[in-house]
Structures are given as structure tokens and as C-alpha cells.
Design a protein around this motif. Structure first.
Motif, PDB file in Angstrom:
ATOM      1  N   ASP A  69     -16.592  27.062 -50.983  1.00  0.00           N
ATOM      2  CA  ASP A  69     -15.626  26.535 -52.029  1.00  0.00           C
ATOM      3  C   ASP A  69     -16.248  25.027 -52.577  1.00  0.00           C
ATOM      4  O   ASP A  69     -16.780  24.421 -51.828  1.00  0.00           O
ATOM      5  CB  ASP A  69     -14.255  26.677 -51.420  1.00  0.00           C
ATOM      6  CG  ASP A  69     -13.621  27.994 -51.459  1.00  0.00           C
ATOM      7  OD1 ASP A  69     -14.030  28.788 -51.607  1.00  0.00           O
ATOM      8  OD2 ASP A  69     -12.377  27.961 -50.903  1.00  0.00           O
ATOM      9  N   ARG A  70     -15.576  24.626 -53.824  1.00  0.00           N
ATOM     10  CA  ARG A  70     -16.210  23.682 -54.244  1.00  0.00           C
ATOM     11  C   ARG A  70     -14.836  22.580 -54.530  1.00  0.00           C
ATOM     12  O   ARG A  70     -15.397  21.458 -55.074  1.00  0.00           O
ATOM     13  CB  ARG A  70     -17.016  23.897 -55.619  1.00  0.00           C
ATOM     14  CG  ARG A  70     -18.100  24.454 -55.550  1.00  0.00           C
ATOM     15  CD  ARG A  70     -19.179  23.556 -54.662  1.00  0.00           C
ATOM     16  NE  ARG A  70     -20.372  24.063 -54.521  1.00  0.00           N
ATOM     17  CZ  ARG A  70     -20.698  24.810 -53.422  1.00  0.00           C
ATOM     18  NH1 ARG A  70     -19.972  24.952 -52.274  1.00  0.00           N
ATOM     19  NH2 ARG A  70     -21.860  25.161 -53.012  1.00  0.00           N
ATOM     20  N   ARG A  71     -13.935  22.824 -54.248  1.00  0.00           N
ATOM     21  CA  ARG A  71     -12.641  22.150 -54.362  1.00  0.00           C
ATOM     22  C   ARG A  71     -12.595  20.916 -53.495  1.00  0.00           C
ATOM     23  O   ARG A  71     -12.517  21.005 -52.497  1.00  0.00           O
ATOM     24  CB  ARG A  71     -11.387  22.878 -54.279  1.00  0.00           C
ATOM     25  CG  ARG A  71     -10.090  21.981 -54.739  1.00  0.00           C
ATOM     26  CD  ARG A  71      -8.577  22.971 -54.388  1.00  0.00           C
ATOM     27  NE  ARG A  71      -7.470  22.004 -54.769  1.00  0.00           N
ATOM     28  CZ  ARG A  71      -6.663  22.181 -55.906  1.00  0.00           C
ATOM     29  NH1 ARG A  71      -7.204  23.156 -56.608  1.00  0.00           N
ATOM     30  NH2 ARG A  71      -5.788  21.545 -56.183  1.00  0.00           N
ATOM     31  N   GLU A 128     -13.534  16.985 -51.994  1.00  0.00           N
ATOM     32  CA  GLU A 128     -14.740  16.080 -51.315  1.00  0.00           C
ATOM     33  C   GLU A 128     -14.681  16.401 -49.883  1.00  0.00           C
ATOM     34  O   GLU A 128     -13.816  16.053 -49.288  1.00  0.00           O
ATOM     35  CB  GLU A 128     -14.757  14.337 -51.518  1.00  0.00           C
ATOM     36  CG  GLU A 128     -15.791  13.592 -50.620  1.00  0.00           C
ATOM     37  CD  GLU A 128     -15.513  12.153 -50.746  1.00  0.00           C
ATOM     38  OE1 GLU A 128     -16.199  11.612 -50.434  1.00  0.00           O
ATOM     39  OE2 GLU A 128     -14.401  11.928 -51.557  1.00  0.00           O
TER      40      GLU A 128
END
Length: 297
Positions: free
Chosen positions: A162-164, A166
């Protein structure tokens, strides 16, 4: 400000020495304290020795089981924290962009215990102009609240890939129970889980389905404290990040049950959130967790 005079004594308390003392007390380890402070362990030991000499009291006891505060150390600790907090607040007065205003912070259930209380204590002490609003919930629920504009910053879990947010640290999920032998003797694995839309619930069930291992849910609860109580009572198995595992439970051997996919803990800031406040909290989180958990590289 580097020194505080103690009335009635010719010596002074050095804030550098106090900082080493507080770090040792928080982490119960000279090694971890030296890593946190970026100093050699011998230097941290010297700081403590000098502090004990100035006060004329023994502050810590060390044995084969670790480090613990003496009665005098317990008495000094809150005052040492107050002095260090005053130092940080004084320095922050001269920063160009001081965090202030409201911070609506969402925290995943998994993070409520462990280092969170001390982390929040340090943040409030360092930035008294920030008004903190805290919400504790499942990671997916926090994401939904943030999407609706109800949260400024979320500290929660995400699935690998996932990229959501930091990424702050990556954690291995492990199977925990009060009595491993009793659980492994059951033909159908009894599960203690968060209700949907829990990420860990999804991951553990996917692992069991891939392995063809039969299971049943014996307890479902929104609260980690409730799930922990059920696991300690011997009702079944609970899945948690290894370094956040509740006390009183034992980890099952890796070969006993299927391996579960790792998770990442992330900080997700809303676009309209105050950048200075977000940066200050993120810095504190990284500083705290780097000493107790594995940070993402």
C-alpha cells in the motif's frame, strides 16, 4: 541552558547528565540509552556516575536482570523530566515556526499500550501550545475518518504494497496464546480477533485459508484490552505485532501455524494539517520507535 544550580551544594546538575539518566530510566538499558542519544555506552555510564556524585545518592541498580531505579532515582525522575522539558520549551521559543493550535490525532488500537503514553507525554511537554485531540480506533476506521476531514494525522497500519502514508516501521505478526500446548491440541483453531474491517483479521484469515487450517472465532472485540483479556483467559489465539505483544501471552513456534504477512506502521498527514506540528510529531515518533522497534529503512 546547560546547568541548574542546587541550593546548598557547590556542584550543579548538568542537563546532559540528566538526559542520560532519563533515557536509561525510560529504556531500562544503558545500551539502548546510548543508541538513542548517539553516545558511547561508556559516556552514558560516566554521565550517571557524575550525577550520582553530585547528588550523593545511588540512582540506579544494575544486575543480571537489567536496570532498575532506586528509591532516590524514582524521586529524581519526574523532576529531571520537568527540567529537560523546560529546556526544550525555552529553546523552542526561538524557533521560527513553533507548532501550535489543534492536532486531531488518530492512533491504531495496537499502539495504545507500550511507548504511546510516554510519547504523548513528551509531545505535550515539548509543545504546550498544541491542543491534542486523540482518537483510538481500527486502522481502516481511522482512514475513513481522515478522508472525511475529521483527523489531521493518523498513526496506523497498512498492508505491504500500500502507498498511503509515510512508513515508520515494519512489524512481523505472531500468534499469541496463554497455553500453546492446549491451543495446538484443538482440531479447530480458536481465534480472538478484532471485528471487520481489521487488517490483522484479514491477514491471519488469509494465511489460514492458504494453509487449509480450520478455524473458528471464539471472541471478537473492538478493544485490544478486551482481546488481551480473552487470550490471557485461555480462550484462544491472538495475533499482534511481535514487538507490541501484550504481556502474559506466549508466542507460538513459527512451525506451529502459518506465517502471516508483515504489516507497516505509517503516519498519514492530511493536506490541510499544520506542517510544523506534523513534522514535530513525526520526529518524536521516529526518535521513540527507533529504539524499541525496527524502523523502516
Amino acid at each position: 541552558m546547560q546547568e541548574i544550580t542546587i541550593i546548598g551544594k557547590r556542584d550543579v546538575l548538568d542537563l546532559v547528565h540528566l538526559r542520560s539518566f532519563v533515557s536509561i530510566a525510560q529504556l531500562s538499558s544503558f545500551t539502548l540509552a546510548s543508541q538513542k542519544l548517539g553516545l558511547r555506552q561508556s559516556t552514558v555510564s560516566q554521565h550517571l556516575q557524575r550525577l550520582e556524585q553530585v547528588l550523593g545518592r545511588r540512582l540506579l541498580d544494575r544486575d543480571t536482570h537489567g536496570v532498575r531505579l532506586t528509591a532516590d532515582g524514582e524521586a529524581l525522575l519526574p523532576h529531571a523530566r520537568q527540567l529537560l522539558s523546560l529546556e526544550r520549551q525555552t529553546a523552542s521559543l526561538f524557533e521560527a515556526a513553533q507548532p501550535r493550535g489543534r492536532l486531531r490525532l488518530g492512533i491504531s488500537e495496537d499502539l495504545v499500550s507500550g511507548q504511546l503514553p510516554a510519547l504523548l507525554q513528551d509531545f505535550i511537554a515539548d509543545y504546550p501550545a498544541v491542543e491534542l485531540h486523540l482518537t483510538v480506533a481500527l486502522s481502516r476506521d481511522l482512514a475513513d475518518m481522515q478522508d472525511k476531514g475529521d483527523l489531521d494525522l493518523v498513526f496506523a497500519k497498512r498492508r505491504l504494497g500500500d502507498r498511503r502514508g509515510e512508513a515508520i516501521l515494519r512489524e512481523q505478526l505472531v500468534w499469541l496464546t496463554a497455553d500453546p500446548d492446549a491451543v495446538l491440541a484443538t482440531p479447530i483453531l480458536p481465534l480472538i480477533v478484532f471485528p471487520p474491517p481489521s487488517l490483522m483479521r484479514t491477514l491471519l484469515m488469509e494465511a489460514l485459508e492458504r494453509a487449509g487450517h480450520p478455524w473458528r472465532i471464539v471472541c471478537s472485540c473492538q478493544s485490544l484490552s478486551g482481546l488481551t483479556a480473552a487470550a490471557r483467559a485461555g480462550m484462544g489465539v491472538l495475533v499482534q505485532p511481535r514487538n507490541l505483544a501484550p504481556s502474559g501471552l506466549r508466542e507460538l513456534p513459527p512451525s506451529a501455524l502459518p506465517t502471516i504477512e508483515d504489516v507497516e506502521f505509517v503516519l498519514v498527514a492530511s493536506p490541510r494539517a499544520d506542517r510544523n506540528t506534523i513534522a514535530a510529531f513525526t520526529h518524536l515518533v521516529r526518535e521513540r520507535l527507533a529504539n524499541g522497534l525496527r524502523p523502516v529503512r
